[in-house]
Scaffold this active site. Structure first.
Site, PDB file in Angstrom:
ATOM      1  N   LYS A  10       0.823  -1.224   0.000  1.00  0.00           N
ATOM      2  CA  LYS A  10       0.000   0.000   0.000  1.00  0.00           C
ATOM      3  C   LYS A  10       0.850   1.264   0.000  1.00  0.00           C
ATOM      4  O   LYS A  10       0.477   2.289  -0.573  1.00  0.00           O
ATOM      5  CB  LYS A  10      -0.939  -0.010   1.205  1.00  0.00           C
ATOM      6  CG  LYS A  10      -2.005  -1.084   1.103  1.00  0.00           C
ATOM      7  CD  LYS A  10      -3.114  -0.850   2.138  1.00  0.00           C
ATOM      8  CE  LYS A  10      -4.279  -1.803   1.941  1.00  0.00           C
ATOM      9  NZ  LYS A  10      -3.948  -3.207   2.249  1.00  0.00           N
ATOM     10  N   GLY A  11       2.022   1.198   0.665  1.00  0.00           N
ATOM     11  CA  GLY A  11       2.932   2.357   0.702  1.00  0.00           C
ATOM     12  C   GLY A  11       3.413   2.702  -0.699  1.00  0.00           C
ATOM     13  O   GLY A  11       3.437   3.876  -1.098  1.00  0.00           O
ATOM     14  N   ASP A  70      10.373  -3.361  -7.520  1.00  0.00           N
ATOM     15  CA  ASP A  70      11.053  -4.201  -6.535  1.00  0.00           C
ATOM     16  C   ASP A  70      12.110  -3.331  -5.887  1.00  0.00           C
ATOM     17  O   ASP A  70      12.916  -2.690  -6.576  1.00  0.00           O
ATOM     18  CB  ASP A  70      11.681  -5.450  -7.150  1.00  0.00           C
ATOM     19  CG  ASP A  70      11.996  -6.457  -6.048  1.00  0.00           C
ATOM     20  OD1 ASP A  70      11.045  -7.012  -5.465  1.00  0.00           O
ATOM     21  OD2 ASP A  70      13.184  -6.671  -5.733  1.00  0.00           O
ATOM     22  N   SER A  71      12.088  -3.283  -4.571  1.00  0.00           N
ATOM     23  CA  SER A  71      12.947  -2.314  -3.897  1.00  0.00           C
ATOM     24  C   SER A  71      13.445  -2.846  -2.567  1.00  0.00           C
ATOM     25  O   SER A  71      13.006  -3.897  -2.105  1.00  0.00           O
ATOM     26  CB  SER A  71      12.166  -1.000  -3.708  1.00  0.00           C
ATOM     27  OG  SER A  71      10.876  -1.267  -3.225  1.00  0.00           O
ATOM     28  N   PHE A 152       6.841   4.378   5.071  1.00  0.00           N
ATOM     29  CA  PHE A 152       6.549   2.976   5.395  1.00  0.00           C
ATOM     30  C   PHE A 152       7.871   2.238   5.532  1.00  0.00           C
ATOM     31  O   PHE A 152       8.943   2.825   5.375  1.00  0.00           O
ATOM     32  CB  PHE A 152       5.635   2.339   4.334  1.00  0.00           C
ATOM     33  CG  PHE A 152       6.254   2.197   2.964  1.00  0.00           C
ATOM     34  CD1 PHE A 152       6.235   3.244   2.058  1.00  0.00           C
ATOM     35  CD2 PHE A 152       6.857   1.000   2.571  1.00  0.00           C
ATOM     36  CE1 PHE A 152       6.806   3.108   0.799  1.00  0.00           C
ATOM     37  CE2 PHE A 152       7.424   0.852   1.308  1.00  0.00           C
ATOM     38  CZ  PHE A 152       7.408   1.916   0.416  1.00  0.00           C
ATOM     39  N   LYS A 175      10.325  13.190   0.407  1.00  0.00           N
ATOM     40  CA  LYS A 175      10.585  11.831  -0.105  1.00  0.00           C
ATOM     41  C   LYS A 175      10.192  11.744  -1.587  1.00  0.00           C
ATOM     42  O   LYS A 175      10.892  11.124  -2.387  1.00  0.00           O
ATOM     43  CB  LYS A 175       9.820  10.795   0.729  1.00  0.00           C
ATOM     44  CG  LYS A 175      10.177   9.372   0.300  1.00  0.00           C
ATOM     45  CD  LYS A 175       9.565   8.290   1.154  1.00  0.00           C
ATOM     46  CE  LYS A 175       9.997   6.925   0.645  1.00  0.00           C
ATOM     47  NZ  LYS A 175       9.216   5.825   1.209  1.00  0.00           N
ATOM     48  N   HIS A 180      14.408   6.861  -4.283  1.00  0.00           N
ATOM     49  CA  HIS A 180      14.787   5.843  -5.256  1.00  0.00           C
ATOM     50  C   HIS A 180      13.638   5.580  -6.221  1.00  0.00           C
ATOM     51  O   HIS A 180      13.820   5.513  -7.432  1.00  0.00           O
ATOM     52  CB  HIS A 180      15.172   4.565  -4.500  1.00  0.00           C
ATOM     53  CG  HIS A 180      14.199   4.142  -3.429  1.00  0.00           C
ATOM     54  ND1 HIS A 180      13.695   5.013  -2.501  1.00  0.00           N
ATOM     55  CD2 HIS A 180      13.594   2.950  -3.170  1.00  0.00           C
ATOM     56  CE1 HIS A 180      12.851   4.381  -1.710  1.00  0.00           C
ATOM     57  NE2 HIS A 180      12.770   3.125  -2.105  1.00  0.00           N
TER      58      HIS A 180
HETATM   59  P1  ITT Z   1       5.285  -6.045  -3.715  1.00  0.00           P
HETATM   60  O1  ITT Z   1       6.277  -7.140  -4.013  1.00  0.00           O
HETATM   61  O2  ITT Z   1       3.865  -6.530  -3.750  1.00  0.00           O
HETATM   62  O3  ITT Z   1       5.500  -4.840  -4.562  1.00  0.00           O
HETATM   63  P2  ITT Z   1       6.714  -5.886  -1.203  1.00  0.00           P
HETATM   64  O4  ITT Z   1       6.559  -5.057   0.025  1.00  0.00           O
HETATM   65  O5  ITT Z   1       6.853  -7.373  -1.021  1.00  0.00           O
HETATM   66  O6  ITT Z   1       5.491  -5.557  -2.198  1.00  0.00           O
HETATM   67  P3  ITT Z   1       9.423  -5.765  -2.234  1.00  0.00           P
HETATM   68  O7  ITT Z   1       9.546  -7.236  -2.401  1.00  0.00           O
HETATM   69  O8  ITT Z   1       9.927  -4.874  -3.342  1.00  0.00           O
HETATM   70  O9  ITT Z   1       7.913  -5.322  -2.027  1.00  0.00           O
HETATM   71  O10 ITT Z   1      10.112  -5.363  -0.874  1.00  0.00           O
HETATM   72  C1  ITT Z   1      10.383  -4.027  -0.605  1.00  0.00           C
HETATM   73  C2  ITT Z   1      10.646  -3.847   0.882  1.00  0.00           C
HETATM   74  O11 ITT Z   1      11.718  -2.907   0.996  1.00  0.00           O
HETATM   75  C3  ITT Z   1       9.427  -3.219   1.534  1.00  0.00           C
HETATM   76  O12 ITT Z   1       8.636  -4.207   2.148  1.00  0.00           O
HETATM   77  C4  ITT Z   1      10.060  -2.264   2.523  1.00  0.00           C
HETATM   78  O13 ITT Z   1      10.330  -2.967   3.699  1.00  0.00           O
HETATM   79  C5  ITT Z   1      11.383  -1.871   1.872  1.00  0.00           C
HETATM   80  N1  ITT Z   1      11.247  -0.615   1.118  1.00  0.00           N
HETATM   81  C6  ITT Z   1      11.255  -0.433  -0.225  1.00  0.00           C
HETATM   82  N2  ITT Z   1      11.067   0.852  -0.544  1.00  0.00           N
HETATM   83  C7  ITT Z   1      10.915   1.502   0.621  1.00  0.00           C
HETATM   84  C8  ITT Z   1      10.665   2.838   0.949  1.00  0.00           C
HETATM   85  O14 ITT Z   1      10.493   3.765   0.024  1.00  0.00           O
HETATM   86  N3  ITT Z   1      10.568   3.158   2.239  1.00  0.00           N
HETATM   87  C9  ITT Z   1      10.708   2.221   3.201  1.00  0.00           C
HETATM   88  N4  ITT Z   1      10.931   0.924   2.989  1.00  0.00           N
HETATM   89  C10 ITT Z   1      11.027   0.558   1.694  1.00  0.00           C
END
Ligand code: ITT
Length: 200
Positions: A10-11, A70-71, A152, A175, A180
């Site tokens: 959701k974030g 993916d992050s 988040f 932000k 990123h």
């Molecule tokens: P989707 O795969 O459904 O997109 P996810 O939360 O599983 O959702 P990822 O596998 O890409 O996504 O994991 C990214 C994690 O990295 C996310 O759960 C956060 O803990 C962290 N993260 C990524 N971008 C962030 C941000 O902008 N601010 C804070 N934490 C972030």
């Protein structure tokens, strides 16, 4: 062309929608309902591609652009943890809070009050006959005590370069400017425009 986001986070949905204000951008779950996608890639780019391709194929439509993200956060002093494992750092199905607590604990174990860190985002775009992946980064440091409840994930422990406050404390507009995700999406925008104009 409808833009569909291949994410359940959701974030991310909130941040991406804020960057595409004028467009109709919806999460895939609005069309397909909840769906688990196995992220078995070894890089951010591979996982972003897996997510976008899975949703694009499930939708089976030629009037749609699918975008995935993916992050994660990387701390070089902790052997580059958690990196692509950011969402499951504290275990499969872990909450943001559990993952944040694990990173705080790892810093404490190493006696680090703060440490350089960076966020990476890989954005994949899938459309009929087209696939692209681009990246963005945000550099700064992590601290061993969370502050603020904005953003988040790891945001309450991340201080971007040039600031004294965490992303949990800073205005969301900052932000949006620095992140990123914003940087990768700025590269994605002209590609999305191009894909739309091909369809007109
Ligand atoms: P989707 O795969 O459904 O997109 P996810 O939360 O599983 O959702 P990822 O596998 O890409 O996504 O994991 C990214 C994690 O990295 C996310 O759960 C956060 O803990 C962290 N993260 C990524 N971008 C962030 C941000 O902008 N601010 C804070 N934490 C972030």
């Amino acid at each position: 062309m409808e833009i569909v986001l291949a994410t359940s986070n959701k974030g991310k949905v909130k941040e991406i929608q804020a960057l595409f204000e004028e467009d109709h951008v919806i999460p895939f779950s609005d069309i397909l309902g909840p769906l688990e996608i196995e992220e078995n890639g070894t890089t951010f780019a591979e996982n972003a591609r897996i997510k976008a391709e899975t949703i694009f194929k499930k939708l089976g439509r030629d009037d749609v652009i699918v975008i995935s993200d993916d992050s994660g956060i990387t701390v070089p002093a902790l052997n580059n943890e958690p990196g692509i494992y950011s969402a499951r750092y504290a275990g499969e199905g872990a909450t943001d809070k559990q993952n944040l607590n694990k990173l705080l604990q790892r810093l404490k174990e190493k006696g680090l009050k703060e440490s350089p860190a960076y966020y990476t985002a890989a954005i994949a775009i899938f459309a009929p006959g087209a696939e692209y992946v681009m990246h963005g980064w945000m550099f700064g440091k992590v601290i061993d005590e969370p502050r603020g409840d904005g953003g988040f994930g790891y945001d309450p422990m991340f201080i971007p370069e040039g600031f004294d406050q965490t992303l949990g404390e800073l205005d969301p507009a900052i932000k949006r400017e620095l992140s990123h995700r914003s940087k990768a999406l700025a590269l994605a925008k002209p590609i999305i425009e191009m894909l739309r104009s091909l369809k007109r």
